[in-house]
Write a protein that holds these residues in place. Structure first.
Motif, PDB file in Angstrom:
ATOM      1  N   TYR A 282       0.832  -1.203   0.000  1.00  0.00           N
ATOM      2  CA  TYR A 282       0.000   0.000   0.000  1.00  0.00           C
ATOM      3  C   TYR A 282       0.870   1.258   0.000  1.00  0.00           C
ATOM      4  O   TYR A 282       0.625   2.194  -0.780  1.00  0.00           O
ATOM      5  N   GLU A 283       1.866   1.295   0.879  1.00  0.00           N
ATOM      6  CA  GLU A 283       2.720   2.482   0.959  1.00  0.00           C
ATOM      7  C   GLU A 283       3.443   2.733  -0.356  1.00  0.00           C
ATOM      8  O   GLU A 283       3.566   3.878  -0.806  1.00  0.00           O
TER       9      GLU A 283
ATOM     10  N   HIS B 223       0.896   3.873  -3.063  1.00  0.00           N
ATOM     11  CA  HIS B 223       0.455   5.234  -2.732  1.00  0.00           C
ATOM     12  C   HIS B 223       1.538   6.251  -3.084  1.00  0.00           C
ATOM     13  O   HIS B 223       1.232   7.369  -3.512  1.00  0.00           O
ATOM     14  N   ASN B 224       2.793   5.860  -2.921  1.00  0.00           N
ATOM     15  CA  ASN B 224       3.915   6.739  -3.249  1.00  0.00           C
ATOM     16  C   ASN B 224       4.147   6.831  -4.754  1.00  0.00           C
ATOM     17  O   ASN B 224       4.296   7.928  -5.300  1.00  0.00           O
TER      18      ASN B 224
ATOM     19  N   PRO C 168       0.059   7.771  -6.932  1.00  0.00           N
ATOM     20  CA  PRO C 168      -0.852   8.421  -5.977  1.00  0.00           C
ATOM     21  C   PRO C 168      -2.291   8.548  -6.470  1.00  0.00           C
ATOM     22  O   PRO C 168      -3.203   8.710  -5.648  1.00  0.00           O
TER      23      PRO C 168
ATOM     24  N   ARG D  77      -6.650   4.385  -6.965  1.00  0.00           N
ATOM     25  CA  ARG D  77      -7.546   4.245  -5.824  1.00  0.00           C
ATOM     26  C   ARG D  77      -7.427   2.839  -5.246  1.00  0.00           C
ATOM     27  O   ARG D  77      -7.687   1.845  -5.934  1.00  0.00           O
TER      28      ARG D  77
ATOM     29  N   SER E  88      -3.712   2.235   7.541  1.00  0.00           N
ATOM     30  CA  SER E  88      -3.515   3.540   6.886  1.00  0.00           C
ATOM     31  C   SER E  88      -4.844   4.175   6.480  1.00  0.00           C
ATOM     32  O   SER E  88      -4.949   4.811   5.423  1.00  0.00           O
TER      33      SER E  88
END
Length: 397
Positions: free
Chosen positions: A37-38, A41-42, A45, A48, A65
């Motif tokens: 996920y991290e 997301h990085n 971005p 979804r 998160s």
């Protein structure tokens, strides 16, 4: 690492709308899934991420998160057939669990999924951490001219399940049988009961009986190697390490050429993130009395590290597996720090280590490895910082 598209391992075509990325669900709710996920997301971005999925709630958190953790049954029941065709599932669990998960996804009509294999995980982490100093990928360094002399021992146990695939292992990996004193069956030429050893403690120490054997028989701690050679003087390019029969550091030949000329002291697997912090993680595996024994042993034997312990426990990154590759002298110093603490933990434990066999020392060592190397990676604690680099772990199935 391609996570934007809708490639499916099952071979089914997905109803991806032209020019619009599908919603993503991550199957898993532990460190691997949160790390994914991290990274996404990085790196992406705008993508979804709808939820984390699990087979059963069990002890999993309700949110990671800020993203909900949902049971597969309830999640699939809330979707229309059209919605099921417009969501992609990224399976972020140990690879041996993936076939059963895929079967369950098919049963629930979720046909667009992809396995995040250990190699894909490594690729994703390389991209995620590229350019940062905290967990810098080894392959971010320039290729050097001097090849490191690697000696990595792969811990094998007589009761290990057979691998389903024959792998060509690098020539620098040597199997060592752990807990060999307790079995007549032989699965490796090198045994952790030869020379100076703690083979009989394998029930608590797990793969660490191999690390102890490496320390006492290979690193120049007043002894000789298996051929009787004097190892009191370390060669400038020698690196020693430990892996498992199912997990090995992913190192290319170029990576081997990166170590010496870039002054790399240690290579560790990318850490796993845990919420809210790693202090919560250890509670899954350790009794409170054992945890108090760890804290007491560190305070008693290494008070300088004890001062940093609380801060390190309150952050979220954790080194799993006790897998390591380090410069010879660095590994020797680490083992000289680690094993006296573990021995003291055995004495302070209730019941004592000699009265049990539940792998708890192996779990404790993961926390101590996190303490030691995060301590030596930070200016505010360590006088002698170590040059620590990171790599993925290949999972052998």
């Amino acid at each position: 690492m391609k996570v934007q598209g809708s490639r499916c391992e099952c071979g089914n075509s997905c109803r991806k709308q032209e020019g619009k990325a599908m919603d993503l669900a991550i199957y898993g709710a532990q460190g691997t899934a949160l790390g994914v996920y991290e990274a996404i997301h990085n790196l992406y971005p705008r993508r979804r991420i709808r939820c984390f999925l699990v087979s059963e709630r069990g002890g999993n958190a309700e949110y990671l998160s800020g993203i909900p953790v949902l049971e597969l049954e309830a999640f699939s029941g809330s979707l229309s057939p059209k919605e099921k065709g417009n969501i992609e599932i990224l399976i972020a669990t140990p690879e041996n669990m993936m076939p059963a998960i895929e079967a369950s996804l098919k049963e629930h009509g979720l046909l667009c999924y992809v396995r995040l294999t250990s190699s894909r995980w490594a690729e994703l982490m390389n991209c995620h951490h590229a350019g940062e100093k905290e967990f810098m990928p080894l392959r971010a360094l320039p290729v050097g001219f001097h090849r490191a002399d690697l000696h990595v021992f792969m811990a094998k146990f007589h009761g290990d399940k057979p691998l389903s695939v024959d792998y060509d292992l690098p020539e620098w990996i040597t199997p060592i049988q752990v807990g060999a004193v307790r079995s007549q069956k032989r699965v490796a030429d090198i045994l952790d009961c030869d020379g100076e050893n703690i083979s009989a403690k394998n029930g608590n120490y797990s793969e660490l009986t191999a690390l102890y054997w490496i320390w006492r028989n290979c690193l120049g701690s007043g002894s000789t190697d298996s051929q009787g050679s004097d190892l009191s003087d370390s060669a400038w390019n020698e690196y020693y390490g430990l892996s498992h029969y199912r997990r090995i550091l992913e190192l290319t030949e170029d990576d081997v050429l990166r170590l010496v000329d870039n002054g790399v002291d240690v290579v560790l697997p990318y850490p796993m993130p845990y919420e809210p912090d790693i202090e919560e993680h250890h509670k899954r595996y350790l009794k409170e009395a054992d945890w108090k024994a760890v804290q007491s042993a560190v305070q008693e034997l290494q008070p300088g590290y004890a001062k940093a312990f609380e801060d390190i426990l309150k952050q979220k990154y954790f080194y799993n597996y006790n897998i390591i590759l380090a410069r010879k002298e660095v590994l020797k110093e680490y083992c000289g720090w680690l094993f006296p603490i573990l021995e003291r933990v055995e004495e302070l434990s209730i019941p004592k280590g000699a009265e049990r066999s539940d792998r708890y020392i192996g779990y404790i060592a993961e926390t101590l490895e996190t303490l030691y190397f995060m301590y030596h990676a930070a200016d505010k604690w360590a006088e002698n910082r170590l040059n620590i680099m990171y790599s993925g772990c290949k999972f052998l199935i």
